[in-house]
Design a protein around this motif. Sequence first.
Motif, PDB file in Angstrom:
ATOM      1  N   THR A   1       0.653  -1.151  -0.182  1.00  0.00           N
ATOM      2  CA  THR A   1      -0.431   0.145   0.116  1.00  0.00           C
ATOM      3  C   THR A   1       0.582   1.215   0.368  1.00  0.00           C
ATOM      4  O   THR A   1       2.228   1.318   0.373  1.00  0.00           O
ATOM      5  N   ALA A   2       0.421   2.479  -0.620  1.00  0.00           N
ATOM      6  CA  ALA A   2       1.263   3.354  -0.611  1.00  0.00           C
ATOM      7  C   ALA A   2       1.244   4.330   0.927  1.00  0.00           C
ATOM      8  O   ALA A   2       0.584   3.910   1.751  1.00  0.00           O
ATOM      9  N   THR A   3       2.407   5.019   1.086  1.00  0.00           N
ATOM     10  CA  THR A   3       2.711   4.971   2.856  1.00  0.00           C
ATOM     11  C   THR A   3       2.065   6.071   3.140  1.00  0.00           C
ATOM     12  O   THR A   3       1.959   6.576   4.220  1.00  0.00           O
ATOM     13  N   ARG A   4       1.660   7.435   2.060  1.00  0.00           N
ATOM     14  CA  ARG A   4       0.608   8.173   2.355  1.00  0.00           C
ATOM     15  C   ARG A   4      -0.633   8.021   3.277  1.00  0.00           C
ATOM     16  O   ARG A   4      -1.240   8.767   3.622  1.00  0.00           O
ATOM     17  N   HIS A   5      -1.030   6.971   2.833  1.00  0.00           N
ATOM     18  CA  HIS A   5      -2.363   6.378   3.579  1.00  0.00           C
ATOM     19  C   HIS A   5      -1.699   5.884   4.739  1.00  0.00           C
ATOM     20  O   HIS A   5      -3.000   5.318   5.234  1.00  0.00           O
ATOM     21  N   LEU A   6      -0.533   5.838   5.352  1.00  0.00           N
ATOM     22  CA  LEU A   6      -0.445   5.241   6.766  1.00  0.00           C
ATOM     23  C   LEU A   6      -0.370   6.411   7.988  1.00  0.00           C
ATOM     24  O   LEU A   6      -0.019   7.241   6.959  1.00  0.00           O
ATOM     25  N   HIS A   7      -0.432   6.554   9.112  1.00  0.00           N
ATOM     26  CA  HIS A   7       0.370   7.711   8.990  1.00  0.00           C
ATOM     27  C   HIS A   7       0.272   6.862  11.096  1.00  0.00           C
ATOM     28  O   HIS A   7       0.093   6.072  11.428  1.00  0.00           O
ATOM     29  N   GLY A   8       0.991   7.871  12.073  1.00  0.00           N
ATOM     30  CA  GLY A   8       1.241   6.801  13.465  1.00  0.00           C
ATOM     31  C   GLY A   8       1.948   6.023  13.485  1.00  0.00           C
ATOM     32  O   GLY A   8       1.846   5.400  14.046  1.00  0.00           O
ATOM     33  N   PHE A   9       3.354   6.081  12.825  1.00  0.00           N
ATOM     34  CA  PHE A   9       4.165   4.803  12.829  1.00  0.00           C
ATOM     35  C   PHE A   9       4.763   4.690  13.879  1.00  0.00           C
ATOM     36  O   PHE A   9       4.976   6.226  14.786  1.00  0.00           O
ATOM     37  N   ARG A  10       4.788   3.761  14.764  1.00  0.00           N
ATOM     38  CA  ARG A  10       5.473   3.388  16.488  1.00  0.00           C
ATOM     39  C   ARG A  10       5.710   1.778  16.374  1.00  0.00           C
ATOM     40  O   ARG A  10       5.326   1.123  15.474  1.00  0.00           O
ATOM     41  N   PRO A  11       6.888   1.655  16.249  1.00  0.00           N
ATOM     42  CA  PRO A  11       7.234  -0.010  16.882  1.00  0.00           C
ATOM     43  C   PRO A  11       6.227  -0.728  18.145  1.00  0.00           C
ATOM     44  O   PRO A  11       6.059  -0.083  18.601  1.00  0.00           O
ATOM     45  N   LYS A  12       6.487  -1.664  17.648  1.00  0.00           N
ATOM     46  CA  LYS A  12       5.387  -2.352  18.385  1.00  0.00           C
ATOM     47  C   LYS A  12       5.865  -4.188  18.492  1.00  0.00           C
ATOM     48  O   LYS A  12       6.192  -4.976  17.372  1.00  0.00           O
ATOM     49  N   LEU A  13       5.917  -4.569  19.559  1.00  0.00           N
ATOM     50  CA  LEU A  13       6.417  -5.950  19.870  1.00  0.00           C
ATOM     51  C   LEU A  13       4.849  -6.936  19.160  1.00  0.00           C
ATOM     52  O   LEU A  13       3.551  -6.574  19.418  1.00  0.00           O
ATOM     53  N   VAL A  14       4.843  -7.498  18.273  1.00  0.00           N
ATOM     54  CA  VAL A  14       3.381  -8.860  17.996  1.00  0.00           C
ATOM     55  C   VAL A  14       3.453  -9.914  18.442  1.00  0.00           C
ATOM     56  O   VAL A  14       4.057 -10.593  18.057  1.00  0.00           O
ATOM     57  N   HIS A  15       2.018 -10.358  18.957  1.00  0.00           N
ATOM     58  CA  HIS A  15       1.782 -11.061  19.410  1.00  0.00           C
ATOM     59  C   HIS A  15       0.704 -11.505  18.526  1.00  0.00           C
ATOM     60  O   HIS A  15       0.737 -13.226  19.126  1.00  0.00           O
ATOM     61  N   THR A  16       0.163 -11.385  17.576  1.00  0.00           N
ATOM     62  CA  THR A  16      -1.144 -12.278  17.033  1.00  0.00           C
ATOM     63  C   THR A  16      -0.951 -12.929  16.506  1.00  0.00           C
ATOM     64  O   THR A  16       0.124 -12.358  15.191  1.00  0.00           O
ATOM     65  N   PRO A  17      -1.265 -14.225  16.820  1.00  0.00           N
ATOM     66  CA  PRO A  17      -1.358 -15.508  16.073  1.00  0.00           C
ATOM     67  C   PRO A  17      -1.167 -15.844  14.795  1.00  0.00           C
ATOM     68  O   PRO A  17      -0.541 -15.580  13.833  1.00  0.00           O
ATOM     69  N   ARG A  18      -2.661 -14.605  14.128  1.00  0.00           N
ATOM     70  CA  ARG A  18      -2.311 -14.661  12.720  1.00  0.00           C
ATOM     71  C   ARG A  18      -1.700 -13.532  11.838  1.00  0.00           C
ATOM     72  O   ARG A  18      -1.193 -14.032  10.730  1.00  0.00           O
ATOM     73  N   ALA A  19      -1.263 -12.624  12.262  1.00  0.00           N
ATOM     74  CA  ALA A  19      -0.418 -11.123  11.680  1.00  0.00           C
ATOM     75  C   ALA A  19       0.731 -12.244  11.464  1.00  0.00           C
ATOM     76  O   ALA A  19       0.951 -12.024  11.035  1.00  0.00           O
ATOM     77  N   LEU A  20       1.449 -12.835  12.570  1.00  0.00           N
ATOM     78  CA  LEU A  20       2.543 -13.366  12.804  1.00  0.00           C
ATOM     79  C   LEU A  20       2.920 -14.712  11.541  1.00  0.00           C
ATOM     80  O   LEU A  20       3.657 -14.918  10.930  1.00  0.00           O
ATOM     81  N   GLU A  21       1.252 -15.664  11.342  1.00  0.00           N
ATOM     82  CA  GLU A  21       1.862 -15.852  10.121  1.00  0.00           C
ATOM     83  C   GLU A  21       1.752 -15.920   9.047  1.00  0.00           C
ATOM     84  O   GLU A  21       2.496 -16.077   7.838  1.00  0.00           O
TER      85      GLU A  21
END
Length: 150
Positions: free
Chosen positions: A75-95
């Motif tokens: 996706t285009a970077t301009r369509h996103l905001h509030g970028f931040r580092p995040k430790l991801v635990h969500t199993p579906r996202a990790l898959e």
Amino acid sequence: MDDSHLAREPVWLVAANVVAWRRCGPDGSELRAGTKHFRGGAKVYVACAHWGPGGDRVTVIGRARHSSRWIVIDTATRHLHGFRPKLVHTPRALERLGETRNPEGFAAERAAEVSAELERYARRFRAATALGSPHPDRCLCHACLTGESA
């Protein structure tokens, strides 16, 4: 033995939110909520950025607008905001992370650097959208809602 039932270790990624409204169309005269694939405000995880021609595209993992299934999409970077580092635990996202070019994620320090850089890129690309075209009264685009356009 099948290891698919084992939980994957958390991974550092860059989290961001989809802009609530974006300008599009000729001279940015139209407003659209979110993007084709994500609702406005949806949280997505940036798996990798394409630094080639200016960082204008990123690969993200998020829940699709209509089906709520986890998807991987550029996706285009301009369509996103509030970028931040995040430790991801969500199993579906990790898959889904395994389907990207960066299946290991980022180191914590690198995630912070990437998030700051992507925020700068996103602001610059939003400012360049429909350059010179006036915003309508009570414009709802992200730049106007957050005061970025000032």
